[in-house]
Structure formats: structure tokens, C-alpha cells
Write a protein that holds these residues in place. Structure first.
Motif, PDB file in Angstrom:
ATOM      1  N   ALA A 637       0.905  -1.219  -0.178  1.00 41.05           N
ATOM      2  CA  ALA A 637      -0.039  -0.026   0.065  1.00 41.05           C
ATOM      3  C   ALA A 637       0.825   1.244   0.049  1.00 41.05           C
ATOM      4  N   VAL A 638       2.008   1.272   0.877  1.00 40.55           N
ATOM      5  CA  VAL A 638       2.843   2.369   0.849  1.00 40.55           C
ATOM      6  C   VAL A 638       3.381   2.660  -0.349  1.00 40.55           C
ATOM      7  N   MET A 639       3.857   1.552  -1.013  1.00 41.43           N
ATOM      8  CA  MET A 639       4.916   1.465  -2.222  1.00 41.43           C
ATOM      9  C   MET A 639       3.986   2.170  -3.399  1.00 41.43           C
ATOM     10  N   VAL A 640       2.788   1.694  -3.613  1.00 40.96           N
ATOM     11  CA  VAL A 640       1.805   2.066  -4.506  1.00 40.96           C
ATOM     12  C   VAL A 640       1.433   3.548  -4.254  1.00 40.96           C
ATOM     13  N   GLU A 641       1.220   4.118  -3.003  1.00 40.96           N
ATOM     14  CA  GLU A 641       0.909   5.383  -2.771  1.00 40.96           C
ATOM     15  C   GLU A 641       2.114   6.428  -3.065  1.00 40.96           C
ATOM     16  N   CYS A 642       3.421   6.282  -2.517  1.00 37.77           N
ATOM     17  CA  CYS A 642       4.371   6.668  -2.653  1.00 37.77           C
ATOM     18  C   CYS A 642       5.197   6.812  -3.903  1.00 37.77           C
ATOM     19  N   VAL A 643       5.355   5.660  -4.585  1.00 37.25           N
ATOM     20  CA  VAL A 643       6.194   5.668  -5.806  1.00 37.25           C
ATOM     21  C   VAL A 643       5.559   5.550  -7.025  1.00 37.25           C
ATOM     22  N   SER A 789      -5.933  -1.864  -4.849  1.00 42.45           N
ATOM     23  CA  SER A 789      -4.856  -0.418  -4.425  1.00 42.45           C
ATOM     24  C   SER A 789      -4.050  -0.589  -5.669  1.00 42.45           C
ATOM     25  N   GLN A 790      -3.374  -1.875  -5.954  1.00 47.66           N
ATOM     26  CA  GLN A 790      -2.316  -1.771  -7.076  1.00 47.66           C
ATOM     27  C   GLN A 790      -2.901  -1.533  -8.255  1.00 47.66           C
ATOM     28  N   THR A 791      -4.099  -1.985  -8.760  1.00 50.51           N
ATOM     29  CA  THR A 791      -4.651  -1.631  -9.975  1.00 50.51           C
ATOM     30  C   THR A 791      -5.026  -0.298  -9.963  1.00 50.51           C
ATOM     31  N   SER A 792      -5.725   0.353  -9.203  1.00 51.90           N
ATOM     32  CA  SER A 792      -6.036   1.587  -9.215  1.00 51.90           C
ATOM     33  C   SER A 792      -5.095   2.640  -9.305  1.00 51.90           C
ATOM     34  N   ARG A 793      -3.815   2.441  -8.677  1.00 48.48           N
ATOM     35  CA  ARG A 793      -2.817   3.170  -8.928  1.00 48.48           C
ATOM     36  C   ARG A 793      -1.936   2.916 -10.035  1.00 48.48           C
ATOM     37  N   LEU A 794      -1.843   1.826 -10.656  1.00 48.79           N
ATOM     38  CA  LEU A 794      -1.104   1.448 -11.787  1.00 48.79           C
ATOM     39  C   LEU A 794      -1.874   1.424 -13.097  1.00 48.79           C
TER      40      LEU A 794
END
Length: 1065
Positions: A637-643, A789-794
Motif C-alpha cells: 500500500a505504501v509503495m503504490v502510494e509513494c512511488v 490499491s495496486q490496480t487503481s494506482r498503476l
């Protein structure tokens, strides 16, 4: 008396009266001048009354000089003898006078002495003229009585020094002399006797140290000739063994007394150039070395031994470096010198007792070279130390592990083994930690030699450096930058097999091997660094738990900041994909664990058949597995949010790996329910989004064979989905995607992207209803939240203009988008199936902006904002309606709504600033004016309008001086508001507006600062005196100093001396 002796020396060494052209006449003239000067000196000593005392002392010295011969026929040696007698006479006289001076009692107390009075000069201090006369006499002694008697290759010949020296060398060596050794010994002993007096030693060794060292080396260490080749007279003139031993002791004493870099430099000159000189025209560097000549083998061995002794003595490494680099300018040649010195330091000399003892003495001295403060010296010494340390680590790893790394990384290692048994609460001092981090930065980062031993040594202390970096991110510290550079250097250069486990340790997914001791933590140092101190015990368990959890979260954020900086590295993406693979493996084991839990709930555990230890281990093991999964989800979660996505998935192969992981998890979930879309709508939507991403990849204009080869890993999960997924649309999509990949784009179905878009829109429409009707299991929630979380970010970064990304990013628009899209004709081609964007009328967007559904309303507001930005005719005509609509939505409690309204109002104010800004300023000052406004939330609405005004100020650009005056007045009035939030917002907006005003701020500065400057100054003074936060005190002190400098420059302007030139008409 001193003046009389020096006058006699001046008579003896006065210049020649005339110079002849021919070489033979020059030698004859020199001999004639030497005879004439000697005769004149002897005559004046006998006749002049002022030289009576000089004559008496000279006769005393002559009586004790067994080497003196009055009847010598050699003119040059006779002249040298007279010089030596006078020099010894001067030395004896100065010694007696100095002894008398030291024995004289201090002046009587009656004679008052003031601080301005200089102390009396000792009698051995010579004037400049006297030193010049003394230097001329010493030069005659060395040129005529020492250098000509040196063996070939020993020392620098006179012929290499000057043309006159070559003539003198031919003059002396042209005569057959039997007593070469005796004369050389005599001259050397006299010079050493002179050097016993400090004032004369400076004159002797400043210019003739190399000659004296060469003479002592030849007298003490030159091998004897065979006895059969010597006559009786020659044997009598040879140096005895006792005299040779004395010369060796004198050489040893001399080398110990003189400044070591000078000694080393002279030894290098004595060692000579290469055995075989290069051609004269080869290079400038080789010609300078060839000028030294080739020294005899015995002298080369002796100089090597003496240099080795200089090297291994205390501060010997520093002396060697100074001898070679002193006087450098930092240019390219100095780089070569530094590398050469580093190679010398790393190579163990043959004369050393053992390699172990050599490196034990040299390695700490190499590290000491890193700690110099002088700028130029430090730069050169650091080059040498860095290259030498890297060479030791590469070439001598065993000795580096014993003698280089322990003192270098000792403070960091002590951070892992610290204990609170000692009397001091500070385990590692600030200066130790600062020096250690700086040394690591210089060797690892500046040296930049990513070898395996270097990376392995840094890996052992990486957790400590990372913990220190996390600490410095919370404070003002000069250690932050070097720590960050060290960590990034390791992550960039480490092998992927070592970097991934290191990242898992830093993110607490694995237990770090060398972490900071449990009862210790870093604390701020007095000089801006950090020290390791004992941690105070926390009495409250809740506080301890909060501190632990917040610390873990902060460490993750710091780690992601490091990964975000690695924009040119594949490591962030590889780490992200590894975590996704681990998440997939957990999803595969999820069904078995659920069945076990259901069985345990139905059947009570037979505790009687188990021991307490087994029961505890079973429960702890289950809790530990859940904890690991939660930690993994937190890292993701932190990785998808910050990177950023461009860092996580910077290559197509990484995007494909991400899709493989996503589709594999979707395949795992097929066997867990008859209809996954009904059991978990989030997973169904994630699957549709993932397939849309695959379609986007396949629609790229140019795909290579390597791209299709990497996508071949998608064939297996797509086949599973096409056969087992319960929804027909998903089956068809999976089958079509699999066909396109398998045929490398030769087969391109027409409905590929359109079907993907329709499926995504369908999932988005049914999402709220399904979430409200079908409850999810506890473990399923964790799993699906990670997917979401990961798909919505990427998903957006791949192609934000494609229909799939548009609809997945804005699910509320699915109703119109599915109906308003159509695939491009000619779908059988291998190009992209481009879809036209969804079309709606302005009135439709106005209606949807009032929809109770939050996503629909937010997307409509953003669509209206886009139409205003593009100057849509309908939006221009209905700008008043748009303004009222945005103001109404500004009061909505959902952040998705009011942030969209803020963006729309800012765009509207940028397009029509005169009328819109007036309305916004009125609402910011007096609260919302709409009839439907909620007066209870007036403060929140004012703060939101303040955000709109700040964005409008940023967008003004060059119009800020014209449009900013009303804003300036409103913000100044807001600084006096009763509510502190409004005051803070007004001050922030003032700062933003002042940045845009530039030079137009001058006339307004008095207006802006007149009322708040005094309060600001008092507040800063209060913070400095009373605030307990050290960081706040530091920043307040810096602000006060800046204010003080500004006021001083204003009140006391700098005086400038200027010359004005006026041209008269």
C-alpha cells in the motif's frame, strides 16, 4: 667576532673578477681565483689586526683537525680545507657565545620591561647578508669537496645541475685523487658538526640535505672493492669499519631529525630513475625522471629499505603522501600521482618483516588521511586514501577484514552490539558517528568502485545506516544527504539477488541481521549530527505500541522515498513484482487455511492430546502468518502510494510481470466460488481493468518480437480464464487477448477494446449494489483491497487517453461511455483500435453534477471544468450556472466532490478573473452567500474558498500585479480574523501571492509587513526563549538572524567608494 669570521669567509668566496669564453680558460681562471683568494685570506689573517681573534680560533681548530694538510698541492682541496676551517671556527665561536648567553642571568627586576619590548636575540642569529655569505661558503664546500667524490649514480651530479657545475665536476675529477673516501668523510663530518648548531643546521639542510644523505649512504653502505686490486697507499686512505658504522648511525640520526616528507623526497631522488631510460623525446614526464640517472643496485636497495622504514613508522603514510603531492594544484597530473601513491601504499615492501605487520600499521594511517580539514590537502589526501582503501579491499581482502574495515565501520557495528551496562548512556558519540558516515561516503560513493567485497561490507551495516537516515529525515541534520547517497549507491550497484533481500529487511518483511540494539535509539547531536543513546523506558503500553507502529510506518515511507529516487533502475519494479508474487502464493494457500479454520470452528480442539507448548506454537504460528501478510499488504500500500508508476513499471517486461501476477490471482479465485463476480465484485472489476491494460499494451503502434515473447507468459492464465470464468464476456475477452498474443498481432478482433471497456463499465455500475448486498469474508477483504490499491494506482500511466483507462478511472461515466463508443473500422489490421471519446451535451453534465451518486457527480464536475478550460460555447454562456453549481458542491462533505469543485472554481477564476474573483473574495471574507448554504459549516467553506484563491493566485502569472491588489487586501484582512485557521490560510495565500508579484511587491511591502512584522518578531523571540522543541528554536533563530541582517543593511547601508566621471558639455 662573528662579523670578523664571516668577513674572512667573504674574502675567501668573493666572485671571480672576469669570465673567459673557452672552457679550458674557465677552469684555469677558477683555479687562479681559488689560489688568489686563499693567499689573500692567509695574508690578511697575518697582517690585519681585526683578524687576530679569528687567527687564534682558526689555529685552535687547525690543531684539532687531523685531516688538515697545509702542504697539499691540490688547489681545490686546499681551498675546501680553508672553508672548512673557517666554518668550524664560526661554529665553535657561536657555540661558546650561545652557552654564555644561556648562562647569563635574567635582567634585574629594577629594569621594567613592557610587553612591547622584544626579547634579546641569541648570538647565533645571522643577518641576511651573513646568511648569504654562509650559503656561498657551503656551496663551495659541497661543489668542490663533496659532490665530485660521490660514486657514479649516487646523488644528483653537478653536471645535471648547471653548466658551471659541469665545469667544476670536470675540473675536480680530471685529477687523479687517491684519498677520495677520506676527503668525502672529512667534508661530511664537518657539515654534520655544523648542523649540531640549530641556526647553521637550517642553512646546511635547506639546500644540501640530499648531498649529505648521498655522502653518508656511500660512506656507510657502499660495498668494498676486492682486496687484490688495492695498493698499500689506497688501503690507508680507505674508510675504516668503525667510521663506516659511525656514518650509518649519523644517517639514521639525520633521517629521524629532519622533516619526514623532505627526507622521503630526497630518498626518492637518491633512488634514481628507471634502470633503462626512455628516449629523450618520448615524453616530458619520462625525461624528468631520466634526468635523475640510474642509481647503483646497492643504493636502490638501501633507499627502498629506508623508504619502507619511513612508511611504517607513525604518520609515515602521511609523510609519503606529502612528499609526493606537496605543491600540487589538483589537476590531472595530481590524479595520476594520487593513484601512484595509492599503489605504493598497497604494495607490501620486500623489506617488511611480514605482510600482516605491514598492513596492521598502514591501514589505520590510510584512514587518517580522510580526516584533514585543509581544502586542497584534504582533497588530495582523500583521493589517495580512497584509492588505497579500495585497492586493499580488492587485492588484500583478508587484511582489509582485519585492519581496515573494523576501524572504518566500528561505530556502525557498535550500534548493533550496544549494551546499557556501562556508566555512560551514550553508546556511540556524535563525532564518531559523523566521521564514520563521512568516511563511508568518501570510500563507497566518491570512490565508486562497486566490487563484491565492498558491497558485502556495506550490506552488513546497511540497516544501521537506514535507521540513521530515517532519524535524520525527522530532524535538521547534515548526515541526511550522505546517508541517502550511501543507501542509493548500494541499491543502484548491488546485484538483484542481494538487493531484494536487503529491501525486505529494511521494510521489516524479514528480520534484519544487524539492526540497531533494542534499547537504544539515535538522538540529535549538538553539532547537527546524531549519537546513539539509551532509550528511556515507556510506562504506558499504548504509547509504546503507538511509537512502534508509527516508527514502522515512517521507515516504510523513507524507504519508498529512496526507491522513488531510483528512476533509472529496475530495482523498485522488481521488488514490487516480487511482493505481488508472494501475495499470489498466499492467495493460492488461502482456501486451505479457510477450510482449516472452519474445521477448527466446527470441532473443538482436542487439547488433551496436545501439550501446552504445541498449542502455543500452533496459535503463535497462525498469528505470525497473519502478521506477515498484514506487513506485506502495508508495504504494498505504501509503495503504490509513494512511488510513481514510471518508477515501478518502467519497462514493458515489468508491466507484463505485473499482469501475470494479477491474472494468476484471478485464476486462483476461480475455484473458490461458482461466480467470482458475485462473491467479490472488487476482484471482478480488478480483472476487467487488468484485461483492459493488456488490451492497451496490445494496441501500441509498434510491438517487437521481444514484446510478444514477454507477453507469452500471459497465455496460460488467459486460457484458464477463457475456460473457467463464469462470465461469458470475460471468457471472450480472455480468448481474444490470447489469440492476439499467440499470433503476434496477426489476428486482431474488432471488438477487443470495446468489449473490455463495456465489461469494465458494467462492473463499475454494479459495484455499489454488490458491495451492499454481498458481505465479504475477513481474509477476502485483505486480498481484494490489495488488488484494488495496486490496480487503481498503476492502470492510468500506461495510456491515459485510451478508453479503458478513462472508464476505469471514472466508473460513474459508464452509462454513457458504453453507448457512445464504437470501434474503428478495419479491426483486422495490426494497428490500434482507436475509440472516439464519449460525447455528452452540456445539459447532461449539469444534470449529472447534481446526481446523488458521488463518483458520477465528481466526474461530471471535472467534465464541466474541462469544458470551461477549453472555452466551450455553452459553458461560456452558462458560466453563472456553473459558478453556482460549483459553490454548492464546495460545501459537500466528500473530499472527492469538494476537491473537484475547488479545481473547477480555480479554472473558472483563471478564465474570467474579474467577475469570479470578486464573488470568491466576498465569500472568503463574509462566508458563503448562497441561500442553500449551511451556516454551521461556514468556516470550512471559507477555508475551501481560500484554497481556490491560492490556486487562482498561482495561475495569474504576469497579471498578478494587476489582479492581485483586491486579493492582497482580502488576505491582509484575513490575517486579523478571529479564527486561527482563517489567519493561517490568509498568511499562506499572502506568501503565494507575494511570490507572483515579483518587482511589483516593492510599493506594497510596507502595506504587507507594517502590521505583522512586530507580531512576527515577538513570536519568534518567544519561540527562541520558551519553546521546548529544539528544531523550532533553531528555525526561529535563523529567521531572527535573517531579520537582523535585513534591518542592519537597511539602517546602515554599505559605504561604497565610487568615482564618478562627468563629461562636461
Amino acid at each position: 667576532m662573528t662579523s670578523a669570521i664571516l668577513s674572512a669567509l667573504n674574502i675567501l668566496t668573493k666572485p671571480l673578477g672576469e669570465v673567459h669564453d673557452a672552457q679550458s680558460s674557465q677552469q684555469e681562471a677558477l683555479l687562479a681565483a681559488l689560489r688568489a683568494n686563499r693567499a689573500l685570506l692567509l695574508e690578511q689573517l697575518q697582517t690585519e689586526g681585526g683578524f687576530n681573534e679569528v687567527r687564534r680560533l682558526r689555529e685552535e681548530v687547525m690543531a684539532g683537525a687531523h685531516w688538515f694538510s697545509s702542504d697539499t698541492e691540490d688547489t681545490t682541496w686546499g681551498f675546501v680545507q680553508e672553508c672548512l676551517l673557517l666554518l668550524l671556527t664560526l661554529a665553535r665561536h657561536l657555540s661558546a657565545e650561545l652557552e654564555l648567553f644561556n648562562q647569563t642571568p635574567a635582567p634585574s627586576a629594577a629594569k621594567l620591561r613592557t610587553p612591547e619590548m622584544a626579547p634579546p636575540l641569541p648570538p647565533d642569529v645571522l643577518s641576511f647578508t651573513q646568511q648569504k655569505t654562509m650559503g656561498a661558503a657551503l656551496q663551495f664546500v659541497v661543489s668542490l669537496g663533496l659532490s665530485p667524490y660521490l660514486a657514479p649514480g649516487v646523488g644528483v651530479p653537478l653536471g645535471r645541475r648547471s653548466a658551471f657545475g659541469a665545469m667544476v665536476e670536470q675540473l675536480v675529477r680530471g685529477r687523479a685523487v687517491l684519498a677520495v673516501g677520506r676527503r668525502l668523510l672529512t667534508t661530511t663530518n664537518v657539515l654534520l658538526q655544523l648542523a649540531e648548531l640549530t641556526s647553521l643546521a637550517t642553512l646546511v639542510f635547506t639546500r644540501h640535505l640530499g648531498d649529505v644523505m648521498a655522502a653518508l649512504c656511500q660512506l656507510g653502505y657502499q660495498p668494498h672493492r676486492a682486496e687484490g686490486c688495492s695498493t698499500e697507499e689506497e688501503k690507508m686512505q680507505e674508510v675504516s669499519a668503525e667510521e663506516r658504522r659511525g656514518c650509518r648511525e649519523a644517517l639514521k640520526t639525520l633521517l629521524g631529525k629532519v622533516y619526514q616528507p623532505i627526507v622521503i623526497k630526497e630518498l626518492l631522488i637518491l633512488q634514481g630513475g628507471p634502470k633503462q631510460s626512455r628516449p629523450v623525446g618520448s615524453s616530458s614526464g619520462s625525461s624528468s625522471r631520466a634526468a635523475l640517472g640510474s642509481a647503483p643496485a646497492w643504493l636502490r636497495r638501501l633507499c627502498g629499505q629506508l623508504l619502507s622504514e619511513r612508511l611504517i613508522q607513525p604518520n609515515g603514510v602521511q609523510a609519503v603522501v606529502r612528499a609526493i603531492l606537496e605543491g600540487g594544484t589538483g589537476g590531472e597530473s595530481d590524479w595520476r600521482k594520487c593513484d601512484g601513491v595509492a599503489r605504493i601504499l598497497v604494495a607490501c615492501p620486500q623489506q617488511s618483516a611480514s605482510a600482516d605487520s605491514y598492513y596492521r600499521q598502514v591501514c589505520p594511517q590510510i584512514l587518517d588521511l580522510l580526516h584533514f580539514k585543509d581544502k586542497l590537502t584534504a582533497q588530495q589526501f582523500q583521493r589517495v586514501a580512497t584509492r588505497a582503501a579500495l585497492s586493499v579491499l580488492e587485492e588484500k581482502p583478508s587484511f582489509a577484514q582485519k585492519y581496515l574495515l573494523p576501524p572504518l565501520l566500528g561505530p556502525l557495528h557498535r550500534c548493533t552490539t550496544a549494551s546499557n551496562d556501562g556508566p555512560s548512556l551514550v553508546a556511540v558519540e556524535e563525532w564518531e558517528l559523523t566521521r564514520c558516515v563521512e568516511d563511508v561516503y568518501k570510500i563507497w560513493v566518491v570512490g565508486n568502485s562497486p566490487t563484491a567485497p565492498l558491497l558485502k561490507a556495506l550490506e552488513e551495516v546497511l540497516p544501521v545506516i537506514f535507521t540513521l537516515f530515517c532519524f535524520t529525515k525527522q530532524n535538521v541534520s547534515h548526515l541526511r544527504a550522505p546517508c541517502q547517497e550511501i543507501l542509493q549507491w548500494y541499491l543502484r550497484h548491488a546485484e538483484i539477488s542481494a538487493a531484494l533481500p536487503a529491501l525486505r529487511q529494511l521494510s521489516d518483511l524479514q528480520e534484519p541481521k544487524n539492526k540497531v540494539a533494542a534499547d537504544f535509539h539515535f538522538t540529535p547531536g549538538s553539532d547537527g549530527g546524531a549519537s546513539l543513546s539509551c532509550r528511556d523506558g515507556c510506562s504506558d503500553d499504548d504509547d509504546a505500541l503507538y511509537e512502534k507502529l508509527s516508527g514502522e510506518q515512517w521507515k516504510l515511507e523513507c524507504l519508498m522515498q529512496l526507491l522513488a529516487e531510483l528512476k533509472d533502475s529496475d530495482l523498485p519494479g522488481d521488488f514490487f513484482l516480487e511482493l505481488l508474487q508472494e501475495l499470489t502464493s498466499w492467495a493460492a494457500a488461502e482456501k486451505d487455511e479457510e477450510e482449516e479454520e472452519e474445521e477448527e470452528e466446527k470441532q473443538e480442539l482436542d487439547v488433551s492430546a496436545m501439550t501446552l507448548l504445541e498449542v502455543e506454537q500452533q496459535l503463535l504460528g497462525r498469528a505470525e502468518r497473519r502478521g506477515q501478510r498484514l506487513a506485506l499488504l502495508q508495504v504494498l500500500a505504501v509503495m503504490v502510494e509513494c512511488v510513481e508508476h514510471t518508477v515501478l513499471l518502467r519497462k514493458n517486461t515489468q508491466v507484463v510481470d505485473f499482469m501475470v501476477s494479477l491474472l494468476q490471482r484471478a485464476c486462483v479465485g476461480l475455484g473458490q466460488a461458482s461466480s467470482p463476480s458475485l462473491g467479490n465484485p472488487v476482484e471482478s472489476q480488478t480483472l476487467s481493468m487488468g484485461m483492459g491494460l493488456v488490451a492497451t499494451l496490445l494496441s501500441a503502434p509498434q510491438l517487437t518480437a521481444e514484446d510478444y515473447s514477454s507477453m507469452s507468459r500471459l497465455l496460460s492464465p488467459l486460457e484458464t480464464l477463457s475456460q473457467k470464468h463464469p462470465e461469458v464476456v470475460v471468457q471472450e475477452l480472455a480468448s481474444n487477448l490470447r489469440a492476439v498474443i499467440a499470433t503476434h498481432g496477426a489476428y486482431q478482433p474488432e471488438n477487443l477494446t470495446a468489449a473490455t471497456t463495456a465489461q469494465s463499465s458494467k462492473d463499475c455500475e454494479t459495484k455499489p449494489k454488490k458491495n451492499n448486498s454481498v458481505p465479504l469474508k475477513k481474509k477476502k477483504k485483505i486480498h481484494t483491497e490489495a488488488n484494488n490499491s495496486q490496480t487503481s494506482r498503476l492502470s492510468p500511466p500506461l495510456d491515459t487517453n485510451t478508453p479503458s483507462s478513462t472508464h476505469t478511472g471514472h466508473p460513474s461515466s459508464s452509462g454513457g461511455s458504453a453507448a457512445g463508443t464504437s470501434p474503428k473500422s478495419g479491426g483486422k489490421s495490426s494497428g490500434s483500435s482507436d475509440l472516439s471519446p464519449p460525447t455528452k451535451t452540456f445539459s447532461d453534465w449539469l444534470l449529472e453534477a447534481c446526481d446523488p451518486d458521488v463518483p458520477t457527480r465528481a466526474f461530471a464536475l471535472r467534465a464541466l471544468t474541462r469544458m470551461v478550460r477549453n472555452s466551450d460555447p455553452e459553458a461560456v454562456q452558462a458560466q453563472e450556472k456553473v459558478l453556482i453549481l460549483l459553490l454548492e458542491n464546495l460545501e459537500h462533505e466528500d473530499s472527492f466532490i469538494y476537491l473537484s469543485a475547488i479545481q473547477g472554481l480555480a479554472t473558472l477564476a483563471d478564465s474570467y478573473p474579474e467577475r469570479i474573483l470578486e464573488k470568491l473574495l466576498k465569500d472568503f471574507q463574509h462566508g458563503p452567500s448562497l441561500p442553500t448554504s449551511d451556516k454551521d459549516h461556514s468556516l470550512e467553506t471559507r477555508l475551501k474558498i481560500g484554497e481556490v484563491l491560492m490556486r487562482a493566485s498561482r495561475a495569474m502569472g504576469e497579471l498578478a500585479p494587476h489582479l492581485g491588489r483586491p486579493l492582497l487586501a482580502a488576505f491582509l484582512q484575513g490575517t486579523r480574523d478571529v479564527d486561527q485557521s482563517v489567519r493561517a490560510s490568509s498568511l499562506s495565500n499572502l506568501g503565494e501571492l507575494c511570490q507572483r508579484l515579483d518587482y511589483a511587491l516593492g510599493p506594497l511591502a510596507q502595506e504587507v509587513l507594517s502590521d505583522v512584522l512586530l507580531d512576527l518578531y515577538r513570536a519568534l523571540k518567544w519561540v527562541v526563549r520558551s519553546d521546548p522543541d529544539e528544531v523550532a528554536v533553531l528555525h526561529a533563530q535563523l529567521a531572527l538572524e535573517e531579520l537582523d541582517d535585513i534591518m542592519r543593511r537597511f539602517i546602515f547601508p554599505q559605504q561604497k567608494l565610487e568615482k564618478k566621471i562627468v563629461v562636461l558639455p
